[in-house]
Design an enzyme around this catalytic site. Sequence first.
Site, PDB file in Angstrom:
ATOM      1  CD  GLU A 249       0.936  -5.313  -3.114  1.00  0.00           C
ATOM      2  OE1 GLU A 249       1.580  -5.059  -2.070  1.00  0.00           O
ATOM      3  OE2 GLU A 249       0.254  -6.348  -3.257  1.00  0.00           O
TER       4      GLU A 249
ATOM      5  CB  CYS B 271      -5.721  -6.518   3.483  1.00  0.00           C
ATOM      6  SG  CYS B 271      -7.322  -7.181   3.968  1.00  0.00           S
ATOM      7  CG  ASP B 272      -0.263  -3.292   1.560  1.00  0.00           C
ATOM      8  OD1 ASP B 272       0.068  -4.340   0.982  1.00  0.00           O
ATOM      9  OD2 ASP B 272       0.525  -2.368   1.784  1.00  0.00           O
ATOM     10  CD  GLN B 273       1.015  -7.290   8.442  1.00  0.00           C
ATOM     11  OE1 GLN B 273       1.596  -8.234   7.921  1.00  0.00           O
ATOM     12  NE2 GLN B 273       0.338  -7.394   9.568  1.00  0.00           N
TER      13      GLN B 273
ATOM     14  CB  ALA C  70      -4.441  -0.759   5.329  1.00  0.00           C
TER      15      ALA C  70
END
Length: 207
Positions: free
Chosen positions: A40, A86-88, A123
């Site tokens: 990531e 997802c990502d945050q 997201a």
Amino acid sequence: MSNANLPSHPIILGSSSKFRAQILTHHNIPFTVLVSNINEKAVGGSRATADASELVLAVARAKADALLVKIQREEDGGEEKLVVTCDQVVAWEGGVREKPVSEEECISYLKSYTKAPAETHSAVIVTNTKTGKRVEGVDVARQHFHPIPDNIISQLIAKGDVMYCCGGFMIDDPLLFPYLAQREGDEDSIIGMPIKLLLRLLNEAAS
């Protein structure tokens, strides 16, 4: 929540987060888990200058791309499914915060939220494995805090969960409840899985 709000397609959660899984289970959303192992940190450029919403979308897209390759290789066409990635991150005072890399950084994060709120950018991307249709969105929420005593910060870090949360906090930890102030947005969004956004995207991807 009724399953009548969901499309009939099987749902794959492309995340190893137990917190996201707990939210889906709480809302009676059936799913299986399949995780992509991407770097990531190599996605989205410098965290010092990144736009929070664009960063989480870039990472969630990269996760989706990796998972689709894996699914297509393993299933060779197979059943039509909806893949959720997802990502945050937490935006704070112009910077972007991910999971704390040390206890010292987590302490610094928790102390700083008295000065300004933690703004979560979450997201969600849903991809249809059969049609290739991909829909996406970002939900932004803010959590304000009262000052958190040092002994509470020590207890939170000793428990360990905050070290796996972007921004170094969990709003559903009972230790933190007395120090939560105003909230702008939904609890699910701050935890990392905005349900309203997810449901809309699942239905869009299935249509």
